[in-house]
Design an enzyme around this catalytic site. Structure first.
Site, PDB file in Angstrom:
ATOM      1  N   ARG A 141     -60.631   3.013  39.121  1.00 12.71           N
ATOM      2  CA  ARG A 141     -59.944   2.115  40.048  1.00 12.71           C
ATOM      3  C   ARG A 141     -60.596   0.739  39.902  1.00 12.71           C
ATOM      4  O   ARG A 141     -61.808   0.603  40.028  1.00 12.71           O
ATOM      5  CB  ARG A 141     -60.128   2.615  41.475  1.00 12.71           C
ATOM      6  CG  ARG A 141     -59.536   1.653  42.453  1.00 12.71           C
ATOM      7  CD  ARG A 141     -59.785   2.068  43.863  1.00 12.71           C
ATOM      8  NE  ARG A 141     -59.100   1.117  44.720  1.00 12.71           N
ATOM      9  CZ  ARG A 141     -59.438   0.896  45.978  1.00 12.71           C
ATOM     10  NH1 ARG A 141     -60.420   1.552  46.529  1.00 12.71           N
ATOM     11  NH2 ARG A 141     -58.776   0.023  46.694  1.00 12.71           N
ATOM     12  N   HIS A 157     -53.779  -2.446  47.429  1.00  7.68           N
ATOM     13  CA  HIS A 157     -53.292  -1.081  47.711  1.00  7.68           C
ATOM     14  C   HIS A 157     -52.113  -0.731  46.816  1.00  7.68           C
ATOM     15  O   HIS A 157     -51.287   0.132  47.154  1.00  7.68           O
ATOM     16  CB  HIS A 157     -52.796  -0.939  49.177  1.00  7.68           C
ATOM     17  CG  HIS A 157     -53.884  -0.988  50.209  1.00  7.68           C
ATOM     18  ND1 HIS A 157     -53.704  -1.605  51.426  1.00  7.68           N
ATOM     19  CD2 HIS A 157     -55.131  -0.480  50.232  1.00  7.68           C
ATOM     20  CE1 HIS A 157     -54.799  -1.486  52.154  1.00  7.68           C
ATOM     21  NE2 HIS A 157     -55.687  -0.803  51.442  1.00  7.68           N
ATOM     22  N   ARG A 177     -60.579  -6.476  60.014  1.00  8.57           N
ATOM     23  CA  ARG A 177     -60.016  -7.723  59.454  1.00  8.57           C
ATOM     24  C   ARG A 177     -58.885  -8.229  60.333  1.00  8.57           C
ATOM     25  O   ARG A 177     -58.083  -7.444  60.836  1.00  8.57           O
ATOM     26  CB  ARG A 177     -59.482  -7.487  58.044  1.00  8.57           C
ATOM     27  CG  ARG A 177     -60.570  -7.220  57.026  1.00  8.57           C
ATOM     28  CD  ARG A 177     -59.984  -6.863  55.671  1.00  8.57           C
ATOM     29  NE  ARG A 177     -60.496  -5.584  55.225  1.00  8.57           N
ATOM     30  CZ  ARG A 177     -59.950  -4.837  54.268  1.00  8.57           C
ATOM     31  NH1 ARG A 177     -58.862  -5.257  53.649  1.00  8.57           N
ATOM     32  NH2 ARG A 177     -60.492  -3.692  53.919  1.00  8.57           N
TER      33      ARG A 177
END
Ligand code: ADP
Length: 408
Positions: A96, A185, A249
């Site tokens: 990833r 994402h 966030r």
């Protein structure tokens, strides 16, 4: 093909081993080396899990990612806890990688050029790309003959048109510094939109007519508008700070707030960044926790700030559903995924309340009774024009699939 998926953070190495065949996909083992390198790695923890067996967990010093990878490889071939008999059974490694900038619109086989390109865009993801590179380098050392593949969080969103990815800033800032919306994402949005797309095809909607809004609600949260399998817009931007309210966030914000914070609180840019990234969101608004389970419990007990935090999140999800229905020119399905999206019916319910005019109708019994299944569950009223699916995301499987496909 046996594929090892590696997801390196600055102080962690997560892994999952898959057996990927054309007729079946099987997760063989997974785990994490955590607190790697913190205090010299003295308090590191290693967890290893084989489906159907008890999880193995032990504390042991793990000073760096190479040692972490050694531990993973040793465990995978271990006589008791292992699942393969020799390391040469591993056919490929998939990594990833958080930021691929504009260079990568799909997964790629890693070579020196790719490593250099990942390094180059590290400026845009200073916490993540260097950690991802540590994992790649450790694998190059320990598994020198095995092909490695990079799967980027940003790649799926590279199909956005300029009107969706450009900010209203001087154009030179885009040209010179790459300041634009990238979105994140992507592997999750791609995975769940494929599952949802398959379900829509099964009920007779052709792939090129599918208009799907995917809603990934975890510690970090984002939404995407997916038209005929391609991302046309997403809520996160240059960094994963923009968009929805998240665990810590803030999400969408008037940019003038940043200099205002500087004037009022004398915050330096770094301090402002810390405030927006780590002290805001569910945590900052509720004052309780960044974890939705805690915030929900506090809200139920009457805590007004916790109630406000939930209201903000759900209101934003609803606003983006409306915005993306407009961008897509209609709506075939809304998908919920990740920790909150998969497990919190209340949040799904509140987020879609009042969207019946768009053809969305959640069936409460299905929503609250939703059980997990790989293909997801349909929680919408059978008669409503728009399907609402809860689909467990599986970014690791998506990485393993891409890796096996590229390598073979
Ligand atoms: P990350 O973005 O770190 O991968 P997750 O997708 O695991 O995060 O989501 C974490 C969020 O999901 C937390 O706010 C947590 O409260 C929420 N959540 C709610 N119910 C559950 C559950 N049953 N299991 C895991 N997370 C849950």
């Amino acid at each position: 093909m046996i594929v090892l998926v590696v997801n390196c953070g600055s102080s962690s190495l997560k892994y999952e081993l898959f057996d990927i065949r054309s007729e079946s996909e099987k997760a063989l083992a997974s785990g994490v080396a955590d607190r790697v390198g913190i205090n010299g790695g003295q308090q590191a923890v290693f967890k290893h899990h084989v489906p159907g067996c008890a999880e193995v967990e032990r504390e042991q010093p793990i000073p760096d990612h190479e040692v972490a990878l050694d531990l993973v490889l040793k465990t995978l071939v271990d006589g008791e806890q292992g699942v393969i008999s020799a390391l040469d059974e591993i056919g490929a490694v998939g990594h990833r990688v958080v930021h691929g900038g504009e260079k990568f619109s799909q997964s790629v086989i890693i070579d020196d050029e790719v490593v250099a390109a990942i390094e180059e865009v590290a400026e845009l993801a200073p916490l993540h790309n260097p950690a991802n590179l540590m994992g790649i380098r450790a694998c190059t050392k320990r598994l020198p003959d095995v092909t490695q593949v990079a799967v980027f969080d940003t790649a799926f969103h590279q199909t956005m048109e300029r009107k969706a990815f450009l900010y209203g800033l001087p154009y030179e800032l885009y040209e010179e510094y790459g300041i634009r919306r990238y979105g994140f994402h992507g592997t999750s949005h791609r995975y769940v939109s494929i599952v949802a797309g398959r379900r829509l095809s099964e009920i007779g909607l052709p792939a090129d007519e599918q208009k799907i809004v995917t809603t990934h609600l975890g510690n970090g949260s984002s939404m995407a508008a997916v038209k005929a399998g391609r991302s046309i817009d997403t809520t996160m931007g240059l960094t994963p700070l923009e968009g929805l309210l998240m665990g810590t966030r803030c999400g969408d914000l008037d940019p003038a707030i940043v200099p205002y914070l500087h004037d009022k609180l004398q915050l330096t840019p770094t301090e402002a960044d810390t405030l927006l990234n780590t002290k805001s969101g569910l945590l900052g608004v509720s004052g309780v926790s960044s974890d939705m389970r805690d915030v929900k419990a506090a809200a139920a007990a009457g805590n007004e700030r916790a109630q406000a935090a939930i209201e903000i999140l759900c209101y934003r999800v609803k606003k983006y559903v409306g915005a993306y229905a407009a961008a897509l020119g209609g709506l075939s399905a809304v998908v919920f995924t990740a920790g909150i999206g998969e497990n919190e019916p209340l949040i799904r319910e509140k987020s879609l309340q009042g969207t019946e005019y768009l053809g969305i109708k959640v069936e409460p019994d299905r929503n609250y009774g939703a059980t997990k299944g790989r293909d997801g569950v349909d929680i919408s009223d059978p008669g409503s024009p728009v399907r609402v699916y809860v689909i467990p995301t599986d970014e690791e499987l998506m990485i393993a699939r891409d890796t096996a496909e590229l390598v073979s």
